[in-house]
Design an enzyme around this catalytic site. Structure first.
Site, short mmCIF file in Angstrom:
data_model
loop_
_atom_site.label_atom_id
_atom_site.label_comp_id
_atom_site.label_asym_id
_atom_site.label_seq_id
_atom_site.Cartn_x
_atom_site.Cartn_y
_atom_site.Cartn_z
N GLU A 39 -8.48 -6.01 4.35
CA GLU A 39 -8.30 -5.59 2.96
C GLU A 39 -7.05 -6.21 2.35
OE1 GLU A 39 -9.03 -1.79 4.78
OE2 GLU A 39 -10.01 -1.12 2.95
N HIS B 281 -13.34 2.21 -0.54
CA HIS B 281 -13.32 1.08 0.40
C HIS B 281 -13.88 -0.19 -0.26
CE1 HIS B 281 -13.84 4.23 3.81
NE2 HIS B 281 -12.57 3.87 3.78
N ARG C 17 -2.51 -2.19 -3.40
CA ARG C 17 -3.75 -1.49 -3.03
C ARG C 17 -3.77 -0.19 -3.77
NH1 ARG C 17 -5.89 -0.61 2.96
NH2 ARG C 17 -7.49 0.39 1.69
N ASN D 212 0.88 -1.17 0.00
CA ASN D 212 0.00 0.00 0.00
C ASN D 212 0.92 1.22 0.00
OD1 ASN D 212 -1.85 1.98 0.42
ND2 ASN D 212 -2.71 1.10 2.30
N ARG E 81 -13.32 14.00 8.23
CA ARG E 81 -14.06 14.50 7.06
C ARG E 81 -15.52 14.77 7.43
NH1 ARG E 81 -12.16 9.76 3.93
NH2 ARG E 81 -10.08 10.24 3.16
#
Ligand code: ADP
Length: 397
Positions: A383, A178, A89, A7, A239
């Site tokens: 993930e 996601h 990723r 990642n 956020r």
């Protein structure tokens, strides 16, 4: 097979090295502060932690050091050639990718084309792919995009009601993020129900630092809360999620804030952090509430109310729901958030078992009462495992 999952962020490379099948984690680590004077590489192999502190000039140097550590004394590999594949990723595949892909020149070009859609994420993702190809020539590389799983949405779900030419000319639409996590937990949910994924309707709530929900009918996403960027939808750690876009013009008009400052405020200083004024961490929000902190209580209330509203919306979109899944840091670990988000939804079919909800959820579990029309599941997301398994599937064709 031995699969390295990478990642690659703007100043860090996170990695996990798996043996599959069996999902054994051989090593995991992170190289931080790439390009800064004081870099740090931390690797975990079983109980043993190794830390290297030195500058890493760029992503290439950082990945080189990771590979040295994996193959060096006390490493888990005799030689780099034992790596069977690398899974990346990746964030934004735009409309070009609806499934994991073998990385070739075309894929790299497509990620480059989509930079304008994800200016913070796609450039470091590109760097990660390029340095891995340089350092591991001949080893197949696979990319899993955050946006890919959501590509099954229909235009009615992904279009914004803006002049159509903005979709045609500027690719302005809802993409969703996601996806790797939503895909993984929705498949797990079908397994837990003992039915094929193609036959179940699931709402997935990924509540981490970023947070999003997806409505999945028969294994295909029909709607999601994040949009062109990850800013839309649920309230998150920092956020805002949904808000009236006219607020931006009002702030430009009424304050001396620049567009960049407003963008930064919406992404980095809003959400739980903005409302509480203290923290983006749900654990701390819950502690502050216990101490009687009013702003933390408000942050928690706004956060959960948004989830509840979207559970209603996603239920309407799916018409029939078999399971609702909570996952990621908050979803897996906060009984308080789960209970507050589902408060009052019994008639809609969501009947939470308070005792099961209060238990620890290190393993996947069902926290609905026997009479609940919809099963309510807590499923730890993974993930990296999903990307490792996708990588094997793509390599084996
Ligand atoms: P990321 O999006 O960074 O992968 P995670 O899925 O790890 O995030 O979720 C991180 C968030 O999970 C933390 O900010 C924290 O608020 C929340 N979290 C972790 N453990 C708990 C807990 N026991 N109770 C409440 N919230 C928790």
């Amino acid at each position: 097979m031995k699969i390295l999952v990478i990642n690659s962020g703007s100043s860090s490379i996170k990695y996990k090295f798996f043996a599959l099948p069996g999902r054994k984690v051989l090593a995991s680590g992170v190289c931080e502060k790439i390009g800064e004077p004081e870099g740090k590489l931390t690797q975990q192999v079983g109980d043993k932690k190794t830390t290297i502190e030195k500058p890493f000039a760029d992503h290439g140097k950082a990945l080189h050091e990771v590979l040295e550590l994996l193959t060096g004394d006390g490493g888990v590999l005799a030689d780099r050639s034992e790596i069977d594949g690398v899974g990346h990723r990746l964030v934004h595949g735009g409309e070009s990718f609806s499934a994991p892909v073998l990385i070739d020149e075309e894929v790299i070009a497509a990620v480059r084309e989509n930079i304008s859609l994800a200016p913070l994420h796609n450039p470091p993702n590109l760097l990660g792919m390029e340095v891995a190809r340089d350092l591991l020539p001949g080893i197949p590389q696979v990319g899993g995009f955050d946006t890919a799983f959501h590509q099954t949405m229909e235009p009615a779900a992904y279009l914004y009601a803006l002049p159509y030419e903005f979709y045609e000319n500027n690719k302005i639409r809802r993409y969703g993020f996601h996806g790797t996590s939503h895909a993984y937990v929705s498949r797990k949910a079908a397994e837990m129900l003992g039915r094929p994924a193609s036959e179940v309707n699931v709402i997935t709530c990924h509540l981490g630092n970023g947070a999003s929900m997806a409505a999945i009918r028969g294994g295909r996403v029909v709607d999601t809360t994040m949009g062109l960027t990850p800013l839309e939808g649920l309230v998150m750690g920092t956020r805002s999620g949904d808000f009236d876009p006219a607020i931006i013009f009002h702030l430009l008009d009424q304050t001396d804030k620049t567009p960049e400052a407003i963008n930064n405020m919406l992404n980095k200083k809003s959400g739980l952090l903005g409302l509480s004024g203290k923290t983006n961490d749900m654990r701390e929000i819950e502690m502050l509430i216990e101490q009687g902190n009013e702003r933390a209580r408000l942050a928690f209330a706004v956060y959960c109310r948004r989830i509840r509203k979207y559970i209603g919306a996603m239920t309407a979109v799916l018409e029939h729901v078999d399971a609702l899944v909570f996952t990621a840091g908050v979803g897996e670990n906060s009984p308080a958030v789960r209970a507050e988000s589902l408060r009052g939804l019994t008639e809609m079919g969501y009947d939470l078992d308070d005792e099961a909800n209060a238990g620890t959820c290190a393993e996947a579990g069902d926290i609905a009462t026997p009479k609940s029309r919809v099963r309510i599941l807590v499923i730890p997301t993974d993930e990296e495992v999903e990307i490792a398994e996708q990588t094997v599937q793509v390599i084996l064709g």
